[in-house]
Design a protein around this motif. Structure first.
Motif, PDB file in Angstrom:
ATOM      1  N   THR A 145       0.818  -1.208   0.000  1.00  9.30           N
ATOM      2  CA  THR A 145       0.000   0.000   0.000  1.00  9.30           C
ATOM      3  C   THR A 145       0.855   1.263   0.000  1.00  9.30           C
ATOM      4  O   THR A 145       1.984   1.256   0.491  1.00  9.30           O
ATOM      5  CB  THR A 145      -0.922   0.024   1.234  1.00  9.30           C
ATOM      6  N   GLY A 198      -4.534  -9.485  -3.599  1.00 13.01           N
ATOM      7  CA  GLY A 198      -4.109  -8.741  -2.412  1.00 13.01           C
ATOM      8  C   GLY A 198      -2.603  -8.611  -2.294  1.00 13.01           C
ATOM      9  O   GLY A 198      -2.088  -7.560  -1.918  1.00 13.01           O
ATOM     10  N   THR A 199      -1.884  -9.668  -2.642  1.00  6.33           N
ATOM     11  CA  THR A 199      -0.430  -9.665  -2.506  1.00  6.33           C
ATOM     12  C   THR A 199       0.241  -8.804  -3.565  1.00  6.33           C
ATOM     13  O   THR A 199       1.188  -8.067  -3.269  1.00  6.33           O
ATOM     14  CB  THR A 199       0.125 -11.108  -2.606  1.00  6.33           C
ATOM     15  N   HIS A 202      -2.317  -5.021  -4.173  1.00  4.00           N
ATOM     16  CA  HIS A 202      -2.649  -4.303  -2.927  1.00  4.00           C
ATOM     17  C   HIS A 202      -4.100  -3.822  -2.836  1.00  4.00           C
ATOM     18  O   HIS A 202      -5.013  -4.591  -3.099  1.00  4.00           O
ATOM     19  CB  HIS A 202      -1.665  -3.158  -2.695  1.00  4.00           C
ATOM     20  N   THR A 206      -7.580  -5.514  -4.000  1.00  2.00           N
ATOM     21  CA  THR A 206      -8.529  -5.961  -2.981  1.00  2.00           C
ATOM     22  C   THR A 206      -9.942  -5.479  -3.310  1.00  2.00           C
ATOM     23  O   THR A 206     -10.924  -6.212  -3.131  1.00  2.00           O
ATOM     24  CB  THR A 206      -8.110  -5.448  -1.596  1.00  2.00           C
ATOM     25  N   LEU A 224      -3.058  -8.498   1.515  1.00  2.00           N
ATOM     26  CA  LEU A 224      -2.613  -7.104   1.426  1.00  2.00           C
ATOM     27  C   LEU A 224      -1.922  -6.682   2.726  1.00  2.00           C
ATOM     28  O   LEU A 224      -0.824  -6.101   2.705  1.00  2.00           O
ATOM     29  CB  LEU A 224      -3.829  -6.216   1.162  1.00  2.00           C
TER      30      LEU A 224
END
Length: 243
Positions: A145, A198-199, A202, A206, A224
């Motif tokens: 993020t 998510g990985t 980010h 998501t 994330l």
């Protein structure tokens, strides 16, 4: 507490101002319009609402000669709402807790693998093209993020401002191409899709995952979070050790 009060006063002032009402209304209208286009095109990846909204708003600001800083002040309510929205990610996590816990070590392995391979491939590509070291170090934080990426980039010798650009670009591209990638690889598993989004992509990934299913969104949210924290802690230590 005083900072919270000040932020609340600033948000309240932006809502009550004519400029705030105008730009918040315009932003919401454009996003709703973008969602409609996305639906009409059968959720085509190239009509991602975030991309259309950003392009239309950017064009509007350019035509009207409105500084981005002024737009940010006027729409500070939307920025402030990011906090509650982020906390709200705990809801799908709570609902899907048993299924997430059942993945056990496999979840950790997938997150670590994705968190290492994605930035490593990007870094290696820049290395092959003889890119400046500063740019290569910045690329290593592209999949976490923005706040974490900017802080981590500063600690590892990267450029925080460029890190923010890399992060946003990665999220947008990830959300756009994920349907094609999943189809190509036959990835119909909601858990696998969530961890991947998510990985690697980010927060924007998501958001895309939450559109697919609650389980996919929950896995994306935890991926994330874990990837962001691990990268922010491990990467600076690793860089300092190698130096």
């Amino acid at each position: 507490m005083s900072e919270i009060v000040i932020q609340f006063q600033q948000v309240a002032a932006s809502i009550l101002s004519l400029s705030g009402l105008f730009w918040i209304g315009i932003t919401v209208t454009i996003y709703v319009f973008s969602k409609r286009i996305h639906t009409l095109t059968g959720n085509h990846p190239l009509t991602l609402p975030l991309v259309i909204s950003a392009l239309v708003l950017g064009g509007l600001l350019f035509v009207l000669d409105v500084p981005v800083s002024e737009f940010q002040r006027a729409t500070s309510l939307i920025h402030w709402l990011l906090g509650p929205v982020t906390v709200a990610l705990a809801v799908p996590l709570h609902h899907q807790y048993q299924r997430i816990a059942g993945l056990g070590w496999r979840l950790w392995v997938a997150i670590v693998a994705g968190g290492v391979i994605a930035p490593a491939l990007a870094w290696f590509t820049l290395y092959l093209f003889n890119a400046p070291l500063m740019l290569s170090m910045t690329m290593l934080v592209k999949s976490i993020t923005t706040p974490l990426a900017m802080e981590t980039a500063a600690l590892t010798g990267g450029v925080p401002a460029i890190a923010a650009v890399f992060v946003i670009s990665t999220g947008v591209v990830g959300a756009m191409v994920c349907p094609w990638v999943f189809k190509l690889l036959g990835g119909n598993n909601p858990a696998a899709q969530g961890v991947a989004l998510g990985t690697v992509a980010h927060a924007i990934g998501t958001a895309k995952a939450l559109q697919l299913s609650e389980l996919t969104g929950a896995l994306a949210a935890i991926s994330l979070s874990l990837n962001g924290v691990l990268t922010a802690f491990v990467l600076p230590v690793l860089i300092s050790t190698l130096e």
